[in-house]
Design a protein around this motif. Sequence first.
Motif, PDB file in Angstrom:
ATOM      1  N   MET A  11      70.080-116.958 -57.080  1.00 29.37           N
ATOM      2  CA  MET A  11      69.616-115.803 -56.341  1.00 29.37           C
ATOM      3  C   MET A  11      68.129-115.974 -56.033  1.00 29.37           C
ATOM      4  N   GLU A  12      67.762-115.822 -54.809  1.00 27.37           N
ATOM      5  CA  GLU A  12      66.364-115.936 -54.371  1.00 27.37           C
ATOM      6  C   GLU A  12      65.616-114.664 -54.751  1.00 27.37           C
ATOM      7  N   LEU A  13      64.566-114.790 -55.542  1.00 29.42           N
ATOM      8  CA  LEU A  13      63.814-113.641 -56.031  1.00 29.42           C
ATOM      9  C   LEU A  13      62.515-113.397 -55.266  1.00 29.42           C
ATOM     10  N   VAL A  14      61.988-114.414 -54.611  1.00 30.79           N
ATOM     11  CA  VAL A  14      60.718-114.287 -53.896  1.00 30.79           C
ATOM     12  C   VAL A  14      60.864-113.243 -52.785  1.00 30.79           C
ATOM     13  N   GLY A  15      59.904-112.312 -52.748  1.00 28.85           N
ATOM     14  CA  GLY A  15      59.924-111.243 -51.749  1.00 28.85           C
ATOM     15  C   GLY A  15      60.593-109.974 -52.236  1.00 28.85           C
ATOM     16  N   LYS A  16      61.272-110.043 -53.376  1.00 28.62           N
ATOM     17  CA  LYS A  16      61.888-108.849 -53.942  1.00 28.62           C
ATOM     18  C   LYS A  16      60.916-108.210 -54.916  1.00 28.62           C
ATOM     19  N   TYR A  17      61.269-107.049 -55.395  1.00 28.37           N
ATOM     20  CA  TYR A  17      60.369-106.271 -56.241  1.00 28.37           C
ATOM     21  C   TYR A  17      60.915-106.150 -57.655  1.00 28.37           C
ATOM     22  N   LEU A  18      59.991-106.092 -58.604  1.00 31.92           N
ATOM     23  CA  LEU A  18      60.327-105.952 -60.003  1.00 31.92           C
ATOM     24  C   LEU A  18      60.177-104.480 -60.371  1.00 31.92           C
ATOM     25  N   GLU A  19      61.276-103.885 -60.811  1.00 34.32           N
ATOM     26  CA  GLU A  19      61.265-102.488 -61.243  1.00 34.32           C
ATOM     27  C   GLU A  19      61.390-102.459 -62.755  1.00 34.32           C
ATOM     28  N   ILE A  20      60.470-101.762 -63.405  1.00 39.76           N
ATOM     29  CA  ILE A  20      60.469-101.670 -64.861  1.00 39.76           C
ATOM     30  C   ILE A  20      60.529-100.198 -65.239  1.00 39.76           C
ATOM     31  N   SER A  21      61.575 -99.821 -65.950  1.00 38.74           N
ATOM     32  CA  SER A  21      61.774 -98.432 -66.397  1.00 38.74           C
ATOM     33  C   SER A  21      61.682 -97.449 -65.242  1.00 38.74           C
ATOM     34  N   GLY A  22      62.262 -97.796 -64.108  1.00 42.44           N
ATOM     35  CA  GLY A  22      62.311 -96.901 -62.966  1.00 42.44           C
ATOM     36  C   GLY A  22      61.079 -96.901 -62.083  1.00 42.44           C
ATOM     37  N   VAL A  67      65.586-106.265 -60.486  1.00 49.04           N
ATOM     38  CA  VAL A  67      65.030-106.873 -59.282  1.00 49.04           C
ATOM     39  C   VAL A  67      65.673-106.143 -58.112  1.00 49.04           C
ATOM     40  N   ILE A  68      64.837-105.575 -57.232  1.00 50.22           N
ATOM     41  CA  ILE A  68      65.348-104.788 -56.114  1.00 50.22           C
ATOM     42  C   ILE A  68      64.708-105.268 -54.812  1.00 50.22           C
ATOM     43  N   ALA A  69      65.335-104.914 -53.709  1.00 49.75           N
ATOM     44  CA  ALA A  69      64.781-105.192 -52.381  1.00 49.75           C
ATOM     45  C   ALA A  69      64.341-103.860 -51.780  1.00 49.75           C
ATOM     46  N   LEU A  70      63.205-103.854 -51.106  1.00 47.44           N
ATOM     47  CA  LEU A  70      62.714-102.660 -50.428  1.00 47.44           C
ATOM     48  C   LEU A  70      62.749-102.885 -48.927  1.00 47.44           C
ATOM     49  N   SER A  71      62.977-101.804 -48.195  1.00 46.06           N
ATOM     50  CA  SER A  71      63.044-101.928 -46.742  1.00 46.06           C
ATOM     51  C   SER A  71      61.652-101.918 -46.110  1.00 46.06           C
ATOM     52  N   THR A  72      60.654-101.370 -46.805  1.00 43.93           N
ATOM     53  CA  THR A  72      59.295-101.371 -46.276  1.00 43.93           C
ATOM     54  C   THR A  72      58.469-102.432 -46.982  1.00 43.93           C
ATOM     55  N   ILE A  73      57.514-102.955 -46.267  1.00 43.26           N
ATOM     56  CA  ILE A  73      56.646-103.985 -46.830  1.00 43.26           C
ATOM     57  C   ILE A  73      55.267-103.375 -47.031  1.00 43.26           C
TER      58      ILE A  73
END
Length: 84
Positions: A1-12, A59-65
């Motif tokens: 799974m490609e992780l670069v460009g995704k976001y790290l969410e910790i405890s919400g 690890v999540i993806a966001l629609s806005t940059i």
Amino acid sequence: MELVGKYLEISGEIAGRIEAENEKELLVRQAIFLDYNSGLCEQAVYVDKKVLDYYWVKVIALSTIPETVNSIDSTDLIRELLNM
């Protein structure tokens, strides 16, 4: 799974964007969110990939940059984001 460009969410809470990865580590740039505005700090830290095994880390993806925040030129913005 490609992780670069995704976001790290910790405890919400979104901690930062993954800028690079290797076998053992992720390079994560800190994200700041205030109301409907978002930004990325210049600073980044290496995080051991083992943290992805914890249930409170996603690890999540966001629609806005978010835009990158220049902490030297944007001291007023940084103060506002940090409630100072």
